[in-house]
Motif scaffolding. Structure first.
Motif, short mmCIF file in Angstrom:
data_model
loop_
_atom_site.label_atom_id
_atom_site.label_comp_id
_atom_site.label_asym_id
_atom_site.label_seq_id
_atom_site.Cartn_x
_atom_site.Cartn_y
_atom_site.Cartn_z
N ARG A 192 7.75 74.50 -25.42
CA ARG A 192 6.47 75.13 -25.81
C ARG A 192 5.85 75.81 -24.59
NH1 ARG A 192 4.34 72.59 -30.83
NH2 ARG A 192 5.59 70.76 -31.30
N GLN A 193 5.92 75.14 -23.42
CA GLN A 193 5.39 75.73 -22.18
C GLN A 193 6.14 77.01 -21.84
OE1 GLN A 193 3.24 75.06 -19.36
NE2 GLN A 193 2.02 73.83 -20.74
N ARG A 194 7.45 76.95 -21.89
CA ARG A 194 8.26 78.12 -21.52
C ARG A 194 8.00 79.29 -22.46
NH1 ARG A 194 14.59 77.18 -20.30
NH2 ARG A 194 14.77 77.56 -22.54
N ASP A 240 5.14 79.94 -24.10
CA ASP A 240 3.84 80.55 -23.76
C ASP A 240 3.93 81.34 -22.46
OD1 ASP A 240 2.57 79.50 -25.95
OD2 ASP A 240 1.05 78.38 -24.82
N HIS A 241 4.66 80.83 -21.48
CA HIS A 241 4.77 81.54 -20.20
C HIS A 241 5.44 82.90 -20.40
CE1 HIS A 241 4.64 77.48 -17.81
NE2 HIS A 241 3.47 77.82 -18.33
N ALA A 242 6.48 82.93 -21.26
CA ALA A 242 7.16 84.21 -21.53
C ALA A 242 6.21 85.18 -22.23
CB ALA A 242 8.40 83.97 -22.40
N SER A 283 -6.66 79.01 -23.39
CA SER A 283 -6.35 77.87 -24.28
C SER A 283 -5.17 77.07 -23.72
CB SER A 283 -6.06 78.35 -25.71
OG SER A 283 -5.02 79.28 -25.73
N HIS A 284 -4.17 77.78 -23.18
CA HIS A 284 -2.99 77.14 -22.59
C HIS A 284 -3.41 76.25 -21.40
CE1 HIS A 284 1.37 77.37 -21.32
NE2 HIS A 284 0.82 77.10 -20.16
N ALA A 285 -4.24 76.80 -20.52
CA ALA A 285 -4.64 76.05 -19.31
C ALA A 285 -5.54 74.87 -19.66
CB ALA A 285 -5.34 76.99 -18.33
N ALA A 328 -5.55 73.06 -22.35
CA ALA A 328 -4.74 71.96 -22.89
C ALA A 328 -3.93 71.28 -21.78
CB ALA A 328 -3.83 72.48 -24.01
N GLU A 329 -3.51 72.05 -20.77
CA GLU A 329 -2.82 71.42 -19.62
C GLU A 329 -3.76 70.47 -18.88
OE1 GLU A 329 0.30 75.01 -18.49
OE2 GLU A 329 -1.56 74.85 -17.37
N GLU A 330 -4.98 70.97 -18.62
CA GLU A 330 -5.93 70.16 -17.85
C GLU A 330 -6.36 68.90 -18.62
OE1 GLU A 330 -8.95 73.06 -17.28
OE2 GLU A 330 -7.76 74.22 -15.85
N ASP A 380 4.84 77.59 -10.26
CA ASP A 380 4.56 76.21 -9.81
C ASP A 380 4.86 75.22 -10.92
OD1 ASP A 380 3.77 77.09 -7.34
OD2 ASP A 380 1.63 77.09 -7.80
N GLU A 381 4.47 75.56 -12.15
CA GLU A 381 4.68 74.63 -13.26
C GLU A 381 6.17 74.50 -13.60
OE1 GLU A 381 2.12 75.87 -16.41
OE2 GLU A 381 0.32 75.55 -15.21
N GLU A 382 6.86 75.66 -13.76
CA GLU A 382 8.26 75.59 -14.19
C GLU A 382 9.19 75.03 -13.11
OE1 GLU A 382 9.83 79.05 -16.09
OE2 GLU A 382 8.26 79.07 -17.62
#
Ligand SMILES: [Fe+2]
Ligand SMILES: [Fe+2]
Length: 228
Positions: free
Chosen positions: A22-24, A26-28, A60-62, A64-66, A127-129
């Motif tokens: 899901r992260q990958r 959104d990043h793409a 929204s992505h960030a 949910a990460e935090e 940094d995340e990936e």
């Protein structure tokens, strides 16, 4: 050894629905939107829609990460504190820059801040990936990666969609202020672009709410300190 999630297979990342996939995804999409924004002509009406899609997804992505991921990483990984502090600073810098872009009418400044925000978003993705998400891969089995993925996605769907630099980057402050603000953000998003005065009114209500929530949060913290 830490292995970047950038080029690992679906099975290696926990299967469909895994947090890492899901992260990958959104990043793409963020990468695609930044490239599309740069390529679009300033007079192209689609550029505004690309910008809206980009800001909705980035915030929204960030958020949910935090709210979900970085507290989990701090619990599971010995160097989680340092790793998450770094990405929270990147998120804060993107918030500051895009809030300035939303307020400014100067095209040259907007362009400069937008480019800097794009650079920071790309840094955050790397940094995340390459560092943070591989730690979660090591710490969680496939079933847990899919479970955390579902929770993260649910929070992302209800998260704020505009910059809020004054909101804390960590729970509980971010959730206390961010969840009600998300309703105001979505109200602003639902208003027609031409209805500028209604959008400004909704923004003003949102800012007033944020100030009230921040004050309430400070009072509660002070009360807890006195009790403790
Ligand atoms: Fe991410
Ligand atoms: Fe991020």
């Amino acid at each position: 050894m830490t292995v970047s999630i950038a080029r690992q297979s679906v099975a290696d990342l926990g299967g469909p629905g895994s947090l890492l996939l899901r992260q990958r995804r959104d990043h793409a999409e963020l990468d695609r939107l930044m490239n599309a924004y740069r390529a679009a002509d300033a007079r192209d009406t689609r550029r505004e829609q690309i910008w809206r899609d980009f800001t909705h997804l980035v915030f929204s992505h960030a958020f949910a990460e935090e709210t979900v991921l970085w507290p989990l990483l701090r619990r599971l990984v010995p160097d989680g504190e340092g790793l998450t502090t770094q990405v929270e600073e990147e998120h804060q810098a993107v918030n500051d820059l895009l809030a300035r872009v939303e307020r400014s009418a100067d095209d040259t400044e907007r362009q400069e801040w937008t480019e800097e925000a794009f650079r920071l978003v790309r840094q955050d993705i790397r940094d995340e990936e390459d560092a943070l998400l591989p730690r979660l891969r090591d710490a969680l089995d496939d079933r847990r990666l899919r479970r955390v993925g579902a929770v993260w996605e649910a929070v992302r769907r209800a998260a704020p969609t505009h910059p809020h630099p004054a909101v804390p980057r960590r729970p509980p402050g971010n959730a206390l202020a961010g969840v009600p603000l998300s309703a105001f953000d979505r109200l602003r998003d639902a208003l027609p672009t031409a209805d500028a005065s209604a959008r400004r009114a909704a923004t003003a209500v949102g800012v007033a709410l944020l100030v009230a929530l921040a004050a309430g949060h400070r009072i509660r913290r002070a009360a807890n300190r006195r009790r403790g």
